[in-house]
Design a protein around this motif. Structure first.
Motif, PDB file in Angstrom:
ATOM      1  N   UNK A 118     -38.293 -38.888  -3.715  1.00  0.00           N
ATOM      2  CA  UNK A 118     -37.959 -39.672  -4.909  1.00  0.00           C
ATOM      3  C   UNK A 118     -36.486 -40.038  -5.003  1.00  0.00           C
ATOM      4  N   UNK A 119     -35.635 -39.146  -4.555  1.00  0.00           N
ATOM      5  CA  UNK A 119     -34.193 -39.410  -4.614  1.00  0.00           C
ATOM      6  C   UNK A 119     -33.612 -39.219  -3.220  1.00  0.00           C
ATOM      7  N   UNK A 120     -33.038 -40.270  -2.696  1.00  0.00           N
ATOM      8  CA  UNK A 120     -32.386 -40.228  -1.395  1.00  0.00           C
ATOM      9  C   UNK A 120     -30.900 -39.960  -1.634  1.00  0.00           C
ATOM     10  N   UNK A 121     -30.192 -39.589  -0.593  1.00  0.00           N
ATOM     11  CA  UNK A 121     -28.745 -39.421  -0.685  1.00  0.00           C
ATOM     12  C   UNK A 121     -28.089 -40.235   0.419  1.00  0.00           C
ATOM     13  N   UNK A 122     -27.009 -40.920   0.068  1.00  0.00           N
ATOM     14  CA  UNK A 122     -26.308 -41.773   1.023  1.00  0.00           C
ATOM     15  C   UNK A 122     -24.818 -41.447   0.997  1.00  0.00           C
ATOM     16  N   UNK A 123     -24.143 -41.765   2.089  1.00  0.00           N
ATOM     17  CA  UNK A 123     -22.688 -41.691   2.140  1.00  0.00           C
ATOM     18  C   UNK A 123     -22.199 -42.845   2.998  1.00  0.00           C
ATOM     19  N   UNK A 124     -20.926 -43.159   2.904  1.00  0.00           N
ATOM     20  CA  UNK A 124     -20.360 -44.285   3.637  1.00  0.00           C
ATOM     21  C   UNK A 124     -19.123 -43.836   4.404  1.00  0.00           C
ATOM     22  N   UNK A 125     -19.036 -44.262   5.656  1.00  0.00           N
ATOM     23  CA  UNK A 125     -17.887 -43.941   6.505  1.00  0.00           C
ATOM     24  C   UNK A 125     -17.414 -45.217   7.205  1.00  0.00           C
ATOM     25  N   UNK A 126     -16.205 -45.158   7.757  1.00  0.00           N
ATOM     26  CA  UNK A 126     -15.698 -46.305   8.512  1.00  0.00           C
ATOM     27  C   UNK A 126     -16.026 -46.142   9.995  1.00  0.00           C
ATOM     28  N   UNK A 127     -15.483 -47.024  10.806  1.00  0.00           N
ATOM     29  CA  UNK A 127     -15.783 -47.026  12.241  1.00  0.00           C
ATOM     30  C   UNK A 127     -15.320 -45.764  12.960  1.00  0.00           C
ATOM     31  N   UNK A 128     -14.363 -45.038  12.380  1.00  0.00           N
ATOM     32  CA  UNK A 128     -13.870 -43.806  13.002  1.00  0.00           C
ATOM     33  C   UNK A 128     -14.525 -42.562  12.428  1.00  0.00           C
ATOM     34  N   UNK A 129     -15.404 -42.755  11.438  1.00  0.00           N
ATOM     35  CA  UNK A 129     -16.067 -41.624  10.810  1.00  0.00           C
ATOM     36  C   UNK A 129     -15.348 -41.099   9.586  1.00  0.00           C
ATOM     37  N   UNK A 130     -14.289 -41.789   9.144  1.00  0.00           N
ATOM     38  CA  UNK A 130     -13.557 -41.378   7.945  1.00  0.00           C
ATOM     39  C   UNK A 130     -14.447 -41.622   6.720  1.00  0.00           C
ATOM     40  N   UNK A 131     -14.583 -40.595   5.891  1.00  0.00           N
ATOM     41  CA  UNK A 131     -15.419 -40.671   4.705  1.00  0.00           C
ATOM     42  C   UNK A 131     -14.823 -41.655   3.701  1.00  0.00           C
ATOM     43  N   UNK A 132     -15.593 -42.677   3.338  1.00  0.00           N
ATOM     44  CA  UNK A 132     -15.151 -43.672   2.363  1.00  0.00           C
ATOM     45  C   UNK A 132     -15.793 -43.431   1.003  1.00  0.00           C
TER      46      UNK A 132
ATOM     47  N   UNK B 183     -18.274 -40.285  -0.803  1.00  0.00           N
ATOM     48  CA  UNK B 183     -19.032 -39.040  -0.674  1.00  0.00           C
ATOM     49  C   UNK B 183     -20.511 -39.271  -0.958  1.00  0.00           C
ATOM     50  N   UNK B 184     -21.317 -38.321  -0.563  1.00  0.00           N
ATOM     51  CA  UNK B 184     -22.756 -38.372  -0.771  1.00  0.00           C
ATOM     52  C   UNK B 184     -23.080 -38.630  -2.240  1.00  0.00           C
ATOM     53  N   UNK B 185     -24.015 -39.576  -2.462  1.00  0.00           N
ATOM     54  CA  UNK B 185     -24.412 -39.933  -3.814  1.00  0.00           C
ATOM     55  C   UNK B 185     -25.918 -40.207  -3.829  1.00  0.00           C
ATOM     56  N   UNK B 186     -26.569 -39.992  -4.993  1.00  0.00           N
ATOM     57  CA  UNK B 186     -28.019 -40.170  -5.062  1.00  0.00           C
ATOM     58  C   UNK B 186     -28.416 -41.642  -5.140  1.00  0.00           C
ATOM     59  N   UNK B 187     -29.567 -41.941  -4.540  1.00  0.00           N
ATOM     60  CA  UNK B 187     -30.168 -43.273  -4.614  1.00  0.00           C
ATOM     61  C   UNK B 187     -31.628 -43.062  -5.013  1.00  0.00           C
ATOM     62  N   UNK B 188     -31.974 -43.481  -6.196  1.00  0.00           N
ATOM     63  CA  UNK B 188     -33.347 -43.314  -6.667  1.00  0.00           C
ATOM     64  C   UNK B 188     -34.285 -44.286  -5.968  1.00  0.00           C
ATOM     65  N   UNK B 189     -35.486 -43.846  -5.720  1.00  0.00           N
ATOM     66  CA  UNK B 189     -36.488 -44.685  -5.075  1.00  0.00           C
ATOM     67  C   UNK B 189     -37.163 -45.531  -6.152  1.00  0.00           C
ATOM     68  N   UNK B 190     -36.488 -46.616  -6.518  1.00  0.00           N
ATOM     69  CA  UNK B 190     -37.003 -47.547  -7.522  1.00  0.00           C
ATOM     70  C   UNK B 190     -36.257 -48.863  -7.348  1.00  0.00           C
ATOM     71  N   UNK B 191     -36.729 -49.877  -8.026  1.00  0.00           N
ATOM     72  CA  UNK B 191     -36.045 -51.166  -7.960  1.00  0.00           C
ATOM     73  C   UNK B 191     -34.613 -51.031  -8.476  1.00  0.00           C
TER      74      UNK B 191
END
Length: 76
Positions: free
Chosen positions: A26-40, A42-50
């Motif tokens: 029901x709830x996914x978690x995502x994070x974003x990094x750059x091309x070198x792996x630097x954290x842009x 932090x992990x945040x929830x993504x609900x499975x809904x529109x």
């Protein structure tokens, strides 16, 4: 598109925003990094809904703008 692993890695440039998603029921978690792996972002929830997807998309666009990333091809 069929790429080898090395061809995929060669597509990642300093303009690339890399997004990792931990899939759950029901709830996914995502994070974003750059091309070198630097954290842009932090992990945040993504609900499975529109609404959850729309929020996730807005966060991606915001991160791209904040970090000077360009829209391009997507691979997985």
């Amino acid at each position: 598109m069929h790429f080898t692993e090395n061809e995929k890695f060669n597509q990642v440039t300093e303009d690339t925003l890399v997004i990792g998603v931990d899939i759950a029921k029901r709830i996914h978690y995502a994070c974003m990094v750059d091309d070198r792996g630097k954290l842009l972002k932090k992990s945040f929830p993504v609900r499975q809904s529109h609404e959850g997807f729309e929020s996730f998309y807005r966060q991606i666009r915001q991160a791209m703008n904040e970090h000077g990333k360009k829209a391009g091809s997507c691979w997985y």
